[in-house]
Design a protein around this motif. Structure first.
Motif, PDB file in Angstrom:
ATOM      1  N   GLN A   1      -3.389  86.997  97.962  1.00  0.00           N
ATOM      2  CA  GLN A   1      -2.911  88.043  97.588  1.00  0.00           C
ATOM      3  C   GLN A   1      -2.107  87.986  96.252  1.00  0.00           C
ATOM      4  O   GLN A   1      -1.538  86.881  96.095  1.00  0.00           O
ATOM      5  CB  GLN A   1      -2.258  88.834  98.542  1.00  0.00           C
ATOM      6  N   ASN A   2      -2.271  88.794  95.269  1.00  0.00           N
ATOM      7  CA  ASN A   2      -1.066  88.845  94.408  1.00  0.00           C
ATOM      8  C   ASN A   2      -1.045  90.415  93.986  1.00  0.00           C
ATOM      9  O   ASN A   2      -1.803  91.412  94.481  1.00  0.00           O
ATOM     10  CB  ASN A   2      -1.798  87.948  93.103  1.00  0.00           C
ATOM     11  N   ALA A   3      -0.271  90.675  92.969  1.00  0.00           N
ATOM     12  CA  ALA A   3       0.084  92.034  92.383  1.00  0.00           C
ATOM     13  C   ALA A   3       0.554  92.039  91.089  1.00  0.00           C
ATOM     14  O   ALA A   3       1.214  91.071  90.664  1.00  0.00           O
ATOM     15  CB  ALA A   3       1.009  92.815  93.250  1.00  0.00           C
ATOM     16  N   PHE A   4       0.445  92.960  90.178  1.00  0.00           N
ATOM     17  CA  PHE A   4       0.815  93.106  88.704  1.00  0.00           C
ATOM     18  C   PHE A   4       1.036  94.405  88.462  1.00  0.00           C
ATOM     19  O   PHE A   4       0.450  95.314  89.105  1.00  0.00           O
ATOM     20  CB  PHE A   4      -0.065  92.270  87.807  1.00  0.00           C
ATOM     21  N   THR A   5       1.925  94.877  87.670  1.00  0.00           N
ATOM     22  CA  THR A   5       2.403  96.128  86.895  1.00  0.00           C
ATOM     23  C   THR A   5       1.469  96.400  85.978  1.00  0.00           C
ATOM     24  O   THR A   5       0.847  95.446  84.847  1.00  0.00           O
ATOM     25  CB  THR A   5       3.721  96.012  86.258  1.00  0.00           C
TER      26      THR A   5
ATOM     27  N   ILE B   1      -7.474  95.634  82.408  1.00  0.00           N
ATOM     28  CA  ILE B   1      -6.678  94.285  83.140  1.00  0.00           C
ATOM     29  C   ILE B   1      -7.190  93.053  82.200  1.00  0.00           C
ATOM     30  O   ILE B   1      -8.124  92.931  81.834  1.00  0.00           O
ATOM     31  CB  ILE B   1      -7.048  94.071  84.622  1.00  0.00           C
ATOM     32  N   ASN B   2      -5.919  92.274  81.791  1.00  0.00           N
ATOM     33  CA  ASN B   2      -6.028  91.268  80.821  1.00  0.00           C
ATOM     34  C   ASN B   2      -6.852  90.376  81.734  1.00  0.00           C
ATOM     35  O   ASN B   2      -6.361  89.962  82.786  1.00  0.00           O
ATOM     36  CB  ASN B   2      -4.754  90.646  80.506  1.00  0.00           C
ATOM     37  N   PRO B   3      -7.876  89.643  81.472  1.00  0.00           N
ATOM     38  CA  PRO B   3      -8.658  88.724  82.197  1.00  0.00           C
ATOM     39  C   PRO B   3      -7.931  87.400  82.330  1.00  0.00           C
ATOM     40  O   PRO B   3      -8.054  86.490  83.080  1.00  0.00           O
ATOM     41  CB  PRO B   3      -9.926  88.526  81.179  1.00  0.00           C
TER      42      PRO B   3
ATOM     43  N   THR C   1      10.911  97.970  76.338  1.00  0.00           N
ATOM     44  CA  THR C   1      10.442  96.736  75.709  1.00  0.00           C
ATOM     45  C   THR C   1       9.930  95.828  77.109  1.00  0.00           C
ATOM     46  O   THR C   1       9.662  94.635  76.671  1.00  0.00           O
ATOM     47  CB  THR C   1      11.098  95.998  74.919  1.00  0.00           C
ATOM     48  N   MET C   2       9.950  96.254  78.026  1.00  0.00           N
ATOM     49  CA  MET C   2       9.803  95.399  79.277  1.00  0.00           C
ATOM     50  C   MET C   2       8.202  94.760  79.182  1.00  0.00           C
ATOM     51  O   MET C   2       8.248  93.343  79.571  1.00  0.00           O
ATOM     52  CB  MET C   2       9.663  96.255  80.698  1.00  0.00           C
ATOM     53  N   ASP C   3       7.234  95.179  78.748  1.00  0.00           N
ATOM     54  CA  ASP C   3       6.114  94.412  78.823  1.00  0.00           C
ATOM     55  C   ASP C   3       5.964  93.644  77.250  1.00  0.00           C
ATOM     56  O   ASP C   3       4.757  93.063  77.063  1.00  0.00           O
ATOM     57  CB  ASP C   3       4.793  95.172  78.960  1.00  0.00           C
TER      58      ASP C   3
END
Ligand code: FMN
Length: 161
Positions: free
Chosen positions: A27-31, A49-51, A151-153
């Protein structure tokens, strides 16, 4: 690259989501901010989603995800799942079981259980088009806006590439 392309980032209004993915027991997760509804019948969501993300590999192989809506108090959660190299990424916040193998973020306002329908290319990213097969409201509150993440990302840096 056009001039002022970075204006896109904070002036096209988006919410902020944690997208959790699973392939078997992995499992994984991203913002994610680039999320939208794209169909009424069947209900469908799409996200970009960035590949290069680890989550992309699991999504492509496992074909399942949850889209978890973050609220106004969830900046720390957005940063946790949106930063590279975070240790214990999946053990810091509590998860619940949804309708797929992808976990549900217990702190989210609302979540959607999704089955991947197809992936399509869009420049640097892939668009994942998903059918929504379940949904529930877990907590009350107002959704967090992408513009509030500042500027978080690091997105202004990304436009320079
Ligand atoms: C506020 C915010 C919004 C983001 N939106 C997206 C997005 O829409 N799509 C995407 O591919 N990455 C997005 N990211 C970047 C990923 O969350 C980040 O690169 C993450 O570390 C990828 O995790 P992974 O490699 O473990 O899958 C965003 C990050 C932040 C902080």
């Amino acid at each position: 690259m056009i001039e002022n392309a970075s204006l896109l980032s904070k002036h096209i209004t988006h919410g902020v989501y944690v997208i959790a993915v699973a392939n078997g027991a992995e499992q994984n997760a991203f913002t994610a901010a680039w999320v939208m509804q794209v169909s009424f019948a069947p209900p469908m969501l799409a996200f970009s989603i960035n590949p290069k993300h680890y989550s992309y590999k699991l999504l492509k192989e496992g074909g399942e995800c949850t889209v978890n809506v973050l609220g106004q108090d969830h900046l720390a959660i957005a940063a946790h799942f949106g930063s590279p190299g975070v240790k214990e990424k999946m053990t810091t916040y509590p998860w619940r079981k949804g309708k797929t193998l992808a976990p549900v973020l217990a702190d989210s306002l609302v979540y959607f259980d999704c089955k991947l329908d197809h992936l399509t290319e869009a420049g640097s990213h892939m668009i994942a088009v998903c059918e929504v097969i379940g949904a529930d409201e877990l907590n009350s509150g107002w959704p967090l806006l992408y513009a509030q993440t500042g500027t978080m990302d690091n997105s202004s840096e990304l436009y320079k590439r």
